[in-house]
Design a protein around this motif. Sequence first.
Motif, PDB file in Angstrom:
ATOM      1  N   GLY A  32       0.950  -1.243  -0.003  1.00 42.85           N
ATOM      2  CA  GLY A  32       0.026   0.049   0.122  1.00 42.85           C
ATOM      3  C   GLY A  32       0.830   1.464  -0.191  1.00 42.85           C
ATOM      4  O   GLY A  32       0.450   2.048  -0.244  1.00 42.85           O
ATOM      5  N   ARG A  33       1.831   0.958   0.195  1.00 45.19           N
ATOM      6  CA  ARG A  33       3.062   2.328   0.706  1.00 45.19           C
ATOM      7  C   ARG A  33       3.885   2.356  -1.037  1.00 45.19           C
ATOM      8  O   ARG A  33       4.599   3.296  -1.029  1.00 45.19           O
ATOM      9  CB  ARG A  33       3.994   1.899   1.648  1.00 45.19           C
ATOM     10  CG  ARG A  33       3.050   2.156   3.001  1.00 45.19           C
ATOM     11  CD  ARG A  33       4.743   2.121   3.887  1.00 45.19           C
ATOM     12  NE  ARG A  33       5.106   0.956   4.514  1.00 45.19           N
ATOM     13  CZ  ARG A  33       4.782  -0.197   5.504  1.00 45.19           C
ATOM     14  NH1 ARG A  33       3.396   0.230   5.479  1.00 45.19           N
ATOM     15  NH2 ARG A  33       4.859  -0.810   5.480  1.00 45.19           N
ATOM     16  N   VAL A  34       3.959   1.066  -1.311  1.00 45.00           N
ATOM     17  CA  VAL A  34       5.312   1.096  -2.688  1.00 45.00           C
ATOM     18  C   VAL A  34       4.754  -0.195  -4.471  1.00 45.00           C
ATOM     19  O   VAL A  34       3.825  -0.771  -3.085  1.00 45.00           O
ATOM     20  CB  VAL A  34       6.308   0.206  -2.185  1.00 45.00           C
ATOM     21  CG1 VAL A  34       6.964   2.385  -1.103  1.00 45.00           C
ATOM     22  CG2 VAL A  34       6.449  -0.277  -1.453  1.00 45.00           C
ATOM     23  N   PRO A  35       4.790   0.452  -4.995  1.00 42.90           N
ATOM     24  CA  PRO A  35       4.726  -0.318  -6.112  1.00 42.90           C
ATOM     25  C   PRO A  35       5.020  -2.214  -5.323  1.00 42.90           C
ATOM     26  O   PRO A  35       4.578  -2.961  -6.723  1.00 42.90           O
ATOM     27  CB  PRO A  35       4.354  -0.162  -7.139  1.00 42.90           C
ATOM     28  CG  PRO A  35       5.819   1.264  -6.525  1.00 42.90           C
ATOM     29  CD  PRO A  35       5.657   1.350  -5.147  1.00 42.90           C
ATOM     30  N   HIS A  36       6.434  -1.967  -5.376  1.00 41.17           N
ATOM     31  CA  HIS A  36       7.066  -3.344  -5.350  1.00 41.17           C
ATOM     32  C   HIS A  36       7.216  -3.329  -4.281  1.00 41.17           C
ATOM     33  O   HIS A  36       7.734  -2.376  -3.360  1.00 41.17           O
ATOM     34  CB  HIS A  36       8.053  -3.244  -6.309  1.00 41.17           C
ATOM     35  CG  HIS A  36       7.391  -2.845  -7.960  1.00 41.17           C
ATOM     36  ND1 HIS A  36       7.229  -4.403  -8.496  1.00 41.17           N
ATOM     37  CD2 HIS A  36       7.387  -2.039  -8.715  1.00 41.17           C
ATOM     38  CE1 HIS A  36       6.584  -3.866  -9.738  1.00 41.17           C
ATOM     39  NE2 HIS A  36       7.206  -2.936 -10.179  1.00 41.17           N
ATOM     40  N   VAL A  37       7.480  -5.083  -3.617  1.00 43.73           N
ATOM     41  CA  VAL A  37       7.861  -5.255  -2.263  1.00 43.73           C
ATOM     42  C   VAL A  37       8.574  -4.525  -2.032  1.00 43.73           C
ATOM     43  O   VAL A  37       8.593  -3.340  -0.068  1.00 43.73           O
ATOM     44  CB  VAL A  37       8.171  -6.488  -2.065  1.00 43.73           C
ATOM     45  CG1 VAL A  37       8.658  -6.499  -0.780  1.00 43.73           C
ATOM     46  CG2 VAL A  37       7.244  -7.497  -2.511  1.00 43.73           C
ATOM     47  N   ALA A  38      10.262  -4.293  -2.455  1.00 38.45           N
ATOM     48  CA  ALA A  38      11.466  -3.589  -1.468  1.00 38.45           C
ATOM     49  C   ALA A  38      10.964  -1.446  -2.142  1.00 38.45           C
ATOM     50  O   ALA A  38      12.060  -1.392  -1.387  1.00 38.45           O
ATOM     51  CB  ALA A  38      12.316  -4.066  -1.975  1.00 38.45           C
ATOM     52  N   GLY A  39      10.579  -1.019  -2.952  1.00 33.50           N
ATOM     53  CA  GLY A  39      10.022  -0.440  -3.287  1.00 33.50           C
ATOM     54  C   GLY A  39       9.819   0.415  -4.487  1.00 33.50           C
ATOM     55  O   GLY A  39       8.957  -0.405  -4.973  1.00 33.50           O
ATOM     56  N   ASP A  40      10.092   1.390  -5.139  1.00 33.26           N
ATOM     57  CA  ASP A  40       9.593   1.921  -6.330  1.00 33.26           C
ATOM     58  C   ASP A  40       9.944   0.602  -7.535  1.00 33.26           C
ATOM     59  O   ASP A  40       9.217   0.723  -8.473  1.00 33.26           O
ATOM     60  CB  ASP A  40      10.279   2.946  -6.804  1.00 33.26           C
ATOM     61  CG  ASP A  40       9.804   3.505  -6.123  1.00 33.26           C
ATOM     62  OD1 ASP A  40       8.522   4.036  -5.083  1.00 33.26           O
ATOM     63  OD2 ASP A  40      10.090   4.821  -6.108  1.00 33.26           O
ATOM     64  N   THR A  41      11.383   0.061  -7.733  1.00 33.66           N
ATOM     65  CA  THR A  41      11.279  -0.677  -8.469  1.00 33.66           C
ATOM     66  C   THR A  41      10.912  -2.388  -8.449  1.00 33.66           C
ATOM     67  O   THR A  41      10.996  -2.955  -7.467  1.00 33.66           O
ATOM     68  CB  THR A  41      12.535  -1.341  -9.321  1.00 33.66           C
ATOM     69  OG1 THR A  41      13.344  -1.155  -8.312  1.00 33.66           O
ATOM     70  CG2 THR A  41      12.536   0.973  -9.188  1.00 33.66           C
ATOM     71  N   TYR A  42      10.973  -3.648  -9.286  1.00 27.23           N
ATOM     72  CA  TYR A  42      11.106  -4.836  -9.185  1.00 27.23           C
ATOM     73  C   TYR A  42      12.064  -5.324  -8.742  1.00 27.23           C
ATOM     74  O   TYR A  42      12.911  -4.459  -9.508  1.00 27.23           O
ATOM     75  CB  TYR A  42      10.453  -5.360 -10.428  1.00 27.23           C
ATOM     76  CG  TYR A  42      10.467  -6.569 -11.120  1.00 27.23           C
ATOM     77  CD1 TYR A  42       8.919  -7.264 -10.302  1.00 27.23           C
ATOM     78  CD2 TYR A  42      10.962  -7.417 -11.755  1.00 27.23           C
ATOM     79  CE1 TYR A  42       8.648  -9.034 -10.554  1.00 27.23           C
ATOM     80  CE2 TYR A  42      10.957  -8.729 -12.492  1.00 27.23           C
ATOM     81  CZ  TYR A  42      10.171  -9.333 -11.670  1.00 27.23           C
ATOM     82  OH  TYR A  42      10.247 -10.864 -11.559  1.00 27.23           O
ATOM     83  N   THR A  43      12.166  -6.105  -7.674  1.00 32.16           N
ATOM     84  CA  THR A  43      13.743  -6.686  -7.553  1.00 32.16           C
ATOM     85  C   THR A  43      13.182  -7.941  -7.623  1.00 32.16           C
ATOM     86  O   THR A  43      11.714  -9.047  -7.459  1.00 32.16           O
ATOM     87  CB  THR A  43      13.854  -5.736  -6.539  1.00 32.16           C
ATOM     88  OG1 THR A  43      13.325  -6.025  -5.049  1.00 32.16           O
ATOM     89  CG2 THR A  43      13.855  -4.327  -6.216  1.00 32.16           C
ATOM     90  N   ILE A  44      14.852  -8.960  -6.685  1.00 31.85           N
ATOM     91  CA  ILE A  44      14.085 -10.393  -6.104  1.00 31.85           C
ATOM     92  C   ILE A  44      13.278 -10.585  -5.513  1.00 31.85           C
ATOM     93  O   ILE A  44      13.829 -11.670  -4.732  1.00 31.85           O
ATOM     94  CB  ILE A  44      15.777 -10.768  -5.964  1.00 31.85           C
ATOM     95  CG1 ILE A  44      16.849  -9.880  -5.014  1.00 31.85           C
ATOM     96  CG2 ILE A  44      16.608 -10.885  -7.079  1.00 31.85           C
ATOM     97  CD1 ILE A  44      17.892 -10.681  -4.702  1.00 31.85           C
ATOM     98  N   ALA A  45      13.046  -9.350  -4.878  1.00 27.27           N
ATOM     99  CA  ALA A  45      12.256  -9.480  -3.745  1.00 27.27           C
ATOM    100  C   ALA A  45      10.922  -9.623  -4.180  1.00 27.27           C
ATOM    101  O   ALA A  45      10.254 -10.505  -3.265  1.00 27.27           O
ATOM    102  CB  ALA A  45      11.952  -7.956  -2.710  1.00 27.27           C
ATOM    103  N   ASP A  46      10.490  -9.164  -5.376  1.00 26.02           N
ATOM    104  CA  ASP A  46       9.259  -9.614  -5.417  1.00 26.02           C
ATOM    105  C   ASP A  46       9.083 -11.559  -6.381  1.00 26.02           C
ATOM    106  O   ASP A  46       8.207 -12.182  -6.007  1.00 26.02           O
ATOM    107  CB  ASP A  46       8.818  -8.997  -6.612  1.00 26.02           C
ATOM    108  CG  ASP A  46       9.011  -7.553  -6.168  1.00 26.02           C
ATOM    109  OD1 ASP A  46       7.956  -6.694  -6.142  1.00 26.02           O
ATOM    110  OD2 ASP A  46       9.894  -6.366  -6.837  1.00 26.02           O
TER     111      ASP A  46
END
Length: 223
Positions: free
Chosen positions: A155-169
């Motif tokens: 709800g705060r950011v579009p991807h799990v770790a922030g603004d960009t798609y990463t290995i967290a997603d």
Amino acid sequence: MSAVTTPPIDLYYWTTPNGWKASIMLEECGLPYRMVPINIGKGAQNAPDFLAVAPHGKIPVIVDPDGPGGQPITVFESNAILQYLARKTGLFYPSEERARIAVDIWLFWQAANFGPTLGQTHHFRIYASEKIPYAVERFTAATTKLYATLDAQLGRVPHVAGDTYTIADIAILPWAKLWERQGQDIAAFPHVAAWIERMKARPGVQRGFRLKPDPEEAAGPRG
């Protein structure tokens, strides 16, 4: 001059959430690989040949013939595979330290909380020969709490770790897409629901999820 051919990475694999992490990452990175099916339903994970590359007897494992210094390397543990491939390619893992720490936080959250808890929920709800109400209720409730944490973050950011798609997603998605099996009402987590759909629309994610070994294939790794 002939083009340099990159040798394929061996992916020891079966269709599980952790297996999907590795197949999605390889597809997203565009790395050549070949699947080595490890039929965990037939106990292939306990074969001596597989234990030689995976001491804990768990998939996935990768063997990269072009590892650091040009020498082969074996990597097991799904999130270690994600980190290794991200560093190898420079993809989906930011180099700026604060951004990388944010990815690591959610990567470890998945490894320590989301994956193990949801795995126990799958076991007690679906696979246990004896249905134990206390265990089902305990792990289902714990799973709900984890989804609430993830929903708040998304709800705060579009991807799990922030603004960009990463290995967290990539680490979290294969578990989250099985919400129904975990006794969850995805409508209660609208940010998670929207994120799952966005992630599943990625071609690399789709290819990673489509990777399916033939159950009749030889279960053991190549010699």
